[in-house]
Write an enzyme that holds these catalytic residues in place. Structure first.
Site, PDB file in Angstrom:
ATOM      1  N   LYS A 222     -81.149 -25.076  26.283  1.00 12.43           N
ATOM      2  CA  LYS A 222     -82.805 -25.254  27.045  1.00 12.43           C
ATOM      3  C   LYS A 222     -83.657 -26.596  26.535  1.00 12.43           C
ATOM      4  CE  LYS A 222     -81.488 -21.385  28.854  1.00 12.43           C
ATOM      5  NZ  LYS A 222     -80.911 -21.588  30.216  1.00 12.43           N
TER       6      LYS A 222
ATOM      7  N   GLY B 101     -82.999 -15.955  29.942  1.00 11.89           N
ATOM      8  CA  GLY B 101     -83.205 -14.600  30.595  1.00 11.89           C
ATOM      9  C   GLY B 101     -83.697 -13.746  29.640  1.00 11.89           C
ATOM     10  N   GLY B 102     -84.631 -14.118  28.752  1.00 14.27           N
ATOM     11  CA  GLY B 102     -85.416 -13.237  27.604  1.00 14.27           C
ATOM     12  C   GLY B 102     -84.762 -12.937  26.586  1.00 14.27           C
TER      13      GLY B 102
ATOM     14  N   GLU C 135     -92.576 -23.123  22.748  1.00 10.34           N
ATOM     15  CA  GLU C 135     -93.756 -23.278  23.783  1.00 10.34           C
ATOM     16  C   GLU C 135     -95.067 -22.557  23.758  1.00 10.34           C
ATOM     17  OE1 GLU C 135     -91.763 -22.060  27.542  1.00 10.34           O
ATOM     18  OE2 GLU C 135     -90.079 -23.198  27.483  1.00 10.34           O
TER      19      GLU C 135
ATOM     20  N   HIS D 101     -93.539 -14.908  38.127  1.00 10.09           N
ATOM     21  CA  HIS D 101     -92.123 -15.603  38.273  1.00 10.09           C
ATOM     22  C   HIS D 101     -91.843 -16.067  39.564  1.00 10.09           C
ATOM     23  CE1 HIS D 101     -87.696 -15.385  37.416  1.00 10.09           C
ATOM     24  NE2 HIS D 101     -88.143 -16.329  37.407  1.00 10.09           N
TER      25      HIS D 101
ATOM     26  N   LYS E 251     -85.043  -7.880  36.896  1.00 11.06           N
ATOM     27  CA  LYS E 251     -85.839  -7.810  38.199  1.00 11.06           C
ATOM     28  C   LYS E 251     -85.624  -6.681  38.854  1.00 11.06           C
ATOM     29  CE  LYS E 251     -85.329 -12.820  38.449  1.00 11.06           C
ATOM     30  NZ  LYS E 251     -84.422 -13.856  38.687  1.00 11.06           N
TER      31      LYS E 251
ATOM     32  N   GLU F 292     -86.219 -22.292  33.531  1.00 11.77           N
ATOM     33  CA  GLU F 292     -84.827 -22.531  33.443  1.00 11.77           C
ATOM     34  C   GLU F 292     -84.191 -22.813  34.662  1.00 11.77           C
ATOM     35  OE1 GLU F 292     -83.098 -18.677  31.987  1.00 11.77           O
ATOM     36  OE2 GLU F 292     -84.644 -19.174  30.816  1.00 11.77           O
TER      37      GLU F 292
ATOM     38  N   ASN G  37     -80.725 -21.572  37.019  1.00  9.83           N
ATOM     39  CA  ASN G  37     -79.748 -20.523  37.096  1.00  9.83           C
ATOM     40  C   ASN G  37     -78.469 -21.303  37.931  1.00  9.83           C
ATOM     41  OD1 ASN G  37     -80.994 -18.622  35.348  1.00  9.83           O
ATOM     42  ND2 ASN G  37     -82.316 -18.172  37.271  1.00  9.83           N
TER      43      ASN G  37
ATOM     44  N   ARG H  53     -75.679 -20.517  39.441  1.00 14.43           N
ATOM     45  CA  ARG H  53     -74.991 -19.584  40.184  1.00 14.43           C
ATOM     46  C   ARG H  53     -75.876 -19.003  41.113  1.00 14.43           C
ATOM     47  NH1 ARG H  53     -77.886 -16.688  36.017  1.00 14.43           N
ATOM     48  NH2 ARG H  53     -79.370 -15.239  37.100  1.00 14.43           N
TER      49      ARG H  53
HETATM   50  C1  MV4 Z   1     -92.284 -17.492  28.949  1.00 18.00           C
HETATM   51  C2  MV4 Z   1     -93.424 -16.651  29.283  1.00 18.00           C
HETATM   52  C3  MV4 Z   1     -94.705 -17.152  29.107  1.00 18.00           C
HETATM   53  N1  MV4 Z   1     -94.850 -18.407  28.653  1.00 18.00           N
HETATM   54  N2  MV4 Z   1     -92.571 -18.792  28.497  1.00 18.00           N
HETATM   55  C4  MV4 Z   1     -88.779 -14.418  29.852  1.00 18.00           C
HETATM   56  C5  MV4 Z   1     -87.363 -14.793  30.262  1.00 18.00           C
HETATM   57  C6  MV4 Z   1     -87.103 -16.083  29.999  1.00 18.00           C
HETATM   58  N3  MV4 Z   1     -86.443 -16.666  31.146  1.00 18.00           N
HETATM   59  C7  MV4 Z   1     -88.586 -16.768  29.798  1.00 18.00           C
HETATM   60  N4  MV4 Z   1     -89.335 -15.836  29.786  1.00 18.00           N
HETATM   61  C8  MV4 Z   1     -90.654 -16.080  29.507  1.00 18.00           C
HETATM   62  N5  MV4 Z   1     -91.074 -17.075  29.208  1.00 18.00           N
HETATM   63  C9  MV4 Z   1     -93.835 -19.172  28.430  1.00 18.00           C
HETATM   64  N6  MV4 Z   1     -94.090 -20.305  27.841  1.00 18.00           N
HETATM   65  C10 MV4 Z   1     -93.068 -15.419  29.961  1.00 18.00           C
HETATM   66  C11 MV4 Z   1     -91.833 -15.071  30.047  1.00 18.00           C
HETATM   67  C12 MV4 Z   1     -91.629 -13.640  30.662  1.00 18.00           C
HETATM   68  C13 MV4 Z   1     -91.072 -13.661  31.848  1.00 18.00           C
HETATM   69  C14 MV4 Z   1     -90.767 -14.684  32.543  1.00 18.00           C
HETATM   70  C15 MV4 Z   1     -90.226 -14.532  33.841  1.00 18.00           C
HETATM   71  C16 MV4 Z   1     -89.734 -13.239  34.310  1.00 18.00           C
HETATM   72  C17 MV4 Z   1     -90.345 -12.104  33.528  1.00 18.00           C
HETATM   73  C18 MV4 Z   1     -90.950 -12.231  32.251  1.00 18.00           C
HETATM   74  C19 MV4 Z   1     -91.105 -11.070  31.585  1.00 18.00           C
HETATM   75  C20 MV4 Z   1     -91.670 -11.451  30.418  1.00 18.00           C
HETATM   76  C21 MV4 Z   1     -91.778 -12.682  29.773  1.00 18.00           C
END
Ligand code: MV4
Length: 501
Positions: free
Chosen positions: A115, A163-164, A199, A207, A236, A287, A289, A291
């Protein structure tokens, strides 16, 4: 390219097999002992057993999947999503065996999988990233300095995460020390790499992700966005295209940023660039993906492009076609993920046998499924049973179609997410398109307290009675063992020798 090993199971395996057949390619399935009778095995031209039910000993086992490719004479491998789809090691091993990997290069997978490396490349390519560090932070003191600079709350994210997984929110400096220790040790345990970076934590973003396609002769394009904010614990549940909250200018800038993101790693194939979107139109790279994604059909329906066929064509070295390069968005698409999770029981996975299945159809309705009557739903794999996708001229038409299609759908045998989707499709906030990543967390419980309508209860009771009647009738008939995969494979081979297929 003539024969493609489909290194996956369930609905995506079937989806890939169909695309292979549309392209005049043979498709070889792989299956674990739990999937001997699964629909993807019957749909393929041949099938190879790769091991026992646990994924680590079958679908996730690089050597066993490679052995299946060799044994079947496949000249290409399509990984689907999940399992080995984003394993650079797998992509490398496939290519080293002289077989085409249907996906990007191992280097591109690796760059986006790390990342901080991805953030560095984005910054160099003018793709906006969330304020924070580009390199991993060395210790808690450095994290504190950065946090003081960008402001709390912050997120500590694992360099090898995604992916969290391996993410931790820190509200104030008081919590930083313990959070940092926990984040690094969790990351080390989960990924074998304890590095974390910082971050700023964005407040209730949406999203939104961009679909990109890149061929091997220098064309990189995007096919617009998907809105994926309706999620629970990073899974999702519902996706749609176009995103209700995106104006044309922001959409264009996000699309161009996504193309630059792909080009920064010399990307080839189809891929998705994820962004967080704020109400003011600011967006940030999250990020990439590398795929095909679960939710790809909503893009397919609004652009009339077959993304899996494009993957196969790109892998075969063909340039993106005229029609794909010129594709324009038309109408609106929504996808509901039908999972074997019980929304009335904290979305806990349910198990059982599919006893009765009535599938929605008709204008603007698509059903991408990996199940049939008789399917055994266990706990070995992902709970995704099927995807219900609808298209309409407008969002309102698509919404009405989704309500109608959900009314037509009957699944008896396992609890599913269907009732949750019905409630969301009737929810004022969702209907208005006003939601963010916290929608399910904030609105979910109240939605699920809505009493079921008598009409709906009647449907469920009738379906259960039908299922029981069918079961009793089947027991009386005692059918021969036609579903046996070994038998089926032998039959297919015999049929092929006779030129029937
Ligand atoms: C974040 C965010 C808020 N601020 N980054 C969750 C999954 C991972 N791919 C990154 N994620 C997040 N990053 C910053 N700087 C909130 C999330 C996030 C989230 C992002 C996309 C879809 C669903 C989510 C659910 C919770 C938190």
């Amino acid at each position: 390219m003539q024969r493609v090993l489909v290194a996956n199971r369930g609905e995506i395996a079937l989806r890939v097999i169909r695309a292979c057949h549309d392209e005049g390619l043979e498709a070889i399935a792989v299956f674990s002992d739990a999937d001997r009778h699964s629909p993807h095995v019957g749909a393929a031209d041949d099938a190879v057993r790769i091991g026992p039910a646990p994924a680590a000993e079958s679908y996730l086992n690089i050597q066993r999947v490679l052995a299946a490719a060799r044994a079947s004479g496949a000249d290409a491998v399509h990984p689907g999503y999940g399992f080995l789809a984003e394993s650079a090691e797998f992509a490398e091993a496939v290519e080293a065996a002289g077989v085409t990997f249907v996906g990007p290069s191992a280097d591109a997978i690796r760059s986006m999988g790390e990342k901080t490396e991805a953030r560095r490349r984005m910054q160099q390519s003018d793709v906006p990233v969330v304020p924070g560090t580009i390199d991993p932070v060395a210790d808690v003191r450095e994290a504190a300095r950065v946090a003081a600079d960008i402001g709390y709350p912050i997120l500590l994210k694992a360099v090898a995460g995604g992916g969290g997984k391996g993410m931790r929110k820190v509200e104030s400096e008081d919590d930083l020390d313990s959070s940092f220790q926990r984040a690094t040790s969790e990351a080390l345990k989960a990924f074998g790499n304890g590095d974390v970076y910082v971050e700023r934590c964005l407040h209730r973003p949406r999203h939104v992700e961009i679909q990109v396609l890149a061929d091997q002769v220098g064309h990189t394009i995007h096919l617009g966005e998907r809105e994926c904010s309706i999620q629970r614990r990073y899974q999702k549940l519902i996706e749609e295209a176009p995103a209700p909250a995106l104006d044309d200018d922001t959409r264009a800038r996000m699309g161009e940023a996504a193309v630059r993101a792909a080009e920064s790693v010399d990307y080839t194939g189809v891929g998705t660039v994820e962004f967080l979107l704020l109400p003011d139109g600011q967006f940030y790279f999250l990020e990439m993906n590398t795929r095909i994604q679960v939710e790809h059909p909503v893009t397919e329906l609004v652009y009339r492009v077959d993304l899996v066929r494009e993957q196969l064509r790109i892998a075969a070295g063909q340039p993106l076609g005229e029609a794909t390069m010129a594709a324009e968005r038309d109408g609106h698409a929504i996808e509901c993920r039908i999972t074997s999770e019980d929304p009335f029981n904290a979305f806990l996975p349910d198990t059982g046998v599919i006893r009765y299945l009535q599938v929605p159809a008709g204008p603007g309705v698509r059903w991408d499924s990996g199940i049939a009557v008789g399917s055994e739903i266990g706990l070995h794999y992902d709970p995704l049973l099927a995807k219900l996708i609808v298209w309409g001229e407008t969002r309102a038409v698509a919404l009405a179609r989704m309500r109608r299609a959900l009314d037509e759908l009957t699944i008896v045998g396992v609890a599913t997410s269907q009732p949750f989707h019905r409630l969301v499709m009737a929810d004022e906030a969702f209907v208005q398109g006003s939601y963010d990543i916290e929608y399910v967390e904030r609105r979910g419980e109240a939605l699920l307290e809505t009493p079921a309508e008598p009409d709906q209860i009647r449907r469920i009771v009738v379906a259960a009675a039908l299922a029981e009647h069918q079961r009793q009738a089947a027991l009386r008939r005692r059918p021969p063992n036609h579903g046996d995969a070994a038998h089926q494979t032998a039959w297919l081979q015999a049929a092929r020798r006779d030129g029937l297929r």
